[in-house]
Write a protein that holds these residues in place. Structure first.
Motif, mmCIF file in Angstrom:
data_model
loop_
_atom_site.group_PDB
_atom_site.id
_atom_site.type_symbol
_atom_site.label_atom_id
_atom_site.label_comp_id
_atom_site.label_asym_id
_atom_site.label_seq_id
_atom_site.Cartn_x
_atom_site.Cartn_y
_atom_site.Cartn_z
ATOM 1 N N LEU A 33 0.819 -1.208 0.000
ATOM 2 C CA LEU A 33 0.000 0.000 0.000
ATOM 3 C C LEU A 33 0.851 1.256 0.000
ATOM 4 O O LEU A 33 0.538 2.241 -0.682
ATOM 5 N N LEU A 34 1.942 1.250 0.755
ATOM 6 C CA LEU A 34 2.816 2.423 0.796
ATOM 7 C C LEU A 34 3.500 2.646 -0.549
ATOM 8 O O LEU A 34 3.663 3.790 -0.993
ATOM 9 N N GLU A 35 3.886 1.568 -1.199
ATOM 10 C CA GLU A 35 4.503 1.695 -2.526
ATOM 11 C C GLU A 35 3.500 2.273 -3.521
ATOM 12 O O GLU A 35 3.837 3.143 -4.332
ATOM 13 N N ALA A 36 2.261 1.814 -3.441
ATOM 14 C CA ALA A 36 1.226 2.344 -4.329
ATOM 15 C C ALA A 36 0.948 3.808 -4.022
ATOM 16 O O ALA A 36 0.785 4.630 -4.935
ATOM 17 N N ALA A 37 0.909 4.146 -2.734
ATOM 18 C CA ALA A 37 0.664 5.540 -2.353
ATOM 19 C C ALA A 37 1.769 6.443 -2.861
ATOM 20 O O ALA A 37 1.502 7.561 -3.331
ATOM 21 N N ALA A 38 3.005 5.976 -2.780
ATOM 22 C CA ALA A 38 4.124 6.774 -3.262
ATOM 23 C C ALA A 38 3.959 7.084 -4.747
ATOM 24 O O ALA A 38 4.208 8.213 -5.191
ATOM 25 N N GLN A 39 3.514 6.091 -5.509
ATOM 26 C CA GLN A 39 3.321 6.299 -6.946
ATOM 27 C C GLN A 39 2.201 7.304 -7.204
ATOM 28 O O GLN A 39 2.333 8.209 -8.039
ATOM 29 N N VAL A 40 1.109 7.180 -6.462
ATOM 30 C CA VAL A 40 -0.027 8.081 -6.656
ATOM 31 C C VAL A 40 0.329 9.502 -6.235
ATOM 32 O O VAL A 40 0.004 10.473 -6.935
ATOM 33 N N ALA A 49 -4.745 13.178 -4.592
ATOM 34 C CA ALA A 49 -4.741 11.725 -4.402
ATOM 35 C C ALA A 49 -5.947 11.293 -3.577
ATOM 36 O O ALA A 49 -6.491 12.057 -2.785
ATOM 37 N N SER A 50 -6.366 10.050 -3.762
ATOM 38 C CA SER A 50 -7.485 9.508 -3.005
ATOM 39 C C SER A 50 -7.162 8.086 -2.565
ATOM 40 O O SER A 50 -6.308 7.418 -3.160
ATOM 41 N N THR A 51 -7.860 7.633 -1.527
ATOM 42 C CA THR A 51 -7.648 6.257 -1.073
ATOM 43 C C THR A 51 -8.093 5.264 -2.150
ATOM 44 O O THR A 51 -7.493 4.189 -2.288
ATOM 45 N N ASN A 52 -9.123 5.609 -2.916
ATOM 46 C CA ASN A 52 -9.554 4.720 -3.998
ATOM 47 C C ASN A 52 -8.454 4.558 -5.045
ATOM 48 O O ASN A 52 -8.216 3.455 -5.551
ATOM 49 N N ALA A 53 -7.789 5.680 -5.377
ATOM 50 C CA ALA A 53 -6.703 5.604 -6.357
ATOM 51 C C ALA A 53 -5.539 4.781 -5.824
ATOM 52 O O ALA A 53 -4.906 4.018 -6.562
ATOM 53 N N ILE A 54 -5.242 4.929 -4.530
ATOM 54 C CA ILE A 54 -4.148 4.159 -3.925
ATOM 55 C C ILE A 54 -4.488 2.675 -3.917
ATOM 56 O O ILE A 54 -3.641 1.824 -4.237
ATOM 57 N N ALA A 55 -5.727 2.348 -3.537
ATOM 58 C CA ALA A 55 -6.144 0.947 -3.532
ATOM 59 C C ALA A 55 -6.075 0.362 -4.936
ATOM 60 O O ALA A 55 -5.627 -0.773 -5.136
ATOM 61 N N ARG A 56 -6.521 1.134 -5.920
ATOM 62 C CA ARG A 56 -6.492 0.670 -7.312
ATOM 63 C C ARG A 56 -5.055 0.434 -7.769
ATOM 64 O O ARG A 56 -4.763 -0.571 -8.429
ATOM 65 N N GLU A 57 -4.152 1.345 -7.419
ATOM 66 C CA GLU A 57 -2.746 1.184 -7.785
ATOM 67 C C GLU A 57 -2.143 -0.048 -7.122
ATOM 68 O O GLU A 57 -1.295 -0.738 -7.713
ATOM 69 N N ALA A 58 -2.577 -0.342 -5.886
ATOM 70 C CA ALA A 58 -2.054 -1.502 -5.156
ATOM 71 C C ALA A 58 -2.709 -2.804 -5.590
ATOM 72 O O ALA A 58 -2.240 -3.889 -5.218
ATOM 73 N N GLY A 59 -3.807 -2.706 -6.346
ATOM 74 C CA GLY A 59 -4.504 -3.904 -6.798
ATOM 75 C C GLY A 59 -5.330 -4.552 -5.704
ATOM 76 O O GLY A 59 -5.499 -5.783 -5.701
ATOM 77 N N VAL A 60 -5.839 -3.739 -4.770
ATOM 78 C CA VAL A 60 -6.665 -4.262 -3.687
ATOM 79 C C VAL A 60 -7.959 -3.454 -3.632
ATOM 80 O O VAL A 60 -8.090 -2.412 -4.282
#
Length: 221
Positions: A33-40, A49-60
């Motif tokens: 999740l942190l890796e995905a957040a860093a990208q977003v 940024a949004s939690t939905n975008a972070i979740a989508r980037e993380a694939g969860v």
């Protein structure tokens, strides 16, 4: 008849291993999740940024994200805390005082290389720490880090500028940090040979700025 000790140990072992496995899975999920957040955060900035975008980037699913973090700010704080810890380890070696005979180009080049390596490996650090929308309590952590960095730069400059007044060293430290930060923006916005060229430009600017201030010292070009 008393229980067999061996049997008890065999029964207890899986019970001990299960929490450890769950903890390991949780740590892997947090890292994901942190890796995905860093990208977003790097792509859109913190505010957009949004939690939905972070979740989508993380694939969860968003629900999975909320099992570990209540909101976007909590993610940013956890990510920032980890990066600040790593950054402190970086500047601990990058800004150590140098021997008087150390050539200026070598002293500046070594410090710049270490900081550039950290920031190019973790571009989200710049996005979070130097953006206009630093989240929540990270502002205080950022200010503390900045003050510590200036203090370490002053220590390095004191070894390069023996006899200089403390006020002059402090002023020079702030200017030097400003030059570096401005150059870092250009470095992060480029890649490959162009990035390498910008890094060298930052070194050259710092050396040319400091060279007249270091006086007649050993190792001066």
């Amino acid at each position: 008849m008393p229980d067999n000790p061996q049997t008890q140990q065999e029964q207890e072992q899986p019970q001990k291993e299960q929490p450890r496995r769950r903890q390991a899975r949780g740590e892997r999920r947090i890292a994901q999740l942190l890796e995905a957040a860093a990208q977003v955060f790097c792509t859109t900035g913190y505010t957009a940024a949004s939690t939905n975008a972070i979740a989508r980037e993380a694939g969860v699913s968003p629900g999975t994200l909320y099992q570990f973090f209540p909101n976007k700010e909590a993610i940013a704080i956890e990510l920032g805390d980890r990066l600040i810890h790593e950054m402190r380890e970086t500047y601990g070696t990058a800004l150590a005082p140098v021997a008087p005979a150390t050539p200026l180009e070598e002293a500046i080049g070594a410090a710049v290389d270490r900081f550039m390596a950290f920031n190019t490996e973790h571009p989200v650090f710049f996005a979070l720490m130097h953006g206009a929308d630093v989240p929540g309590r990270m502002t205080e952590a950022h200010d503390q880090l900045h003050a510590t960095l200036i203090g370490r730069i002053e220590g390095l400059l004191a070894s390069l500028m023996p006899g200089a007044a403390p006020a002059d060293i402090t002023r020079t430290a702030h200017v030097r940090f400003g030059i570096y930060k401005s150059g870092l923006e250009l470095v992060l916005a480029s890649e490959g040979a162009e990035r390498t060229a910008y890094v060298q430009e930052v070194k050259d600017v710092l050396v040319r700025y400091l060279d007249p201030l270091t006086g007649d010292r050993p190792g001066r070009r």
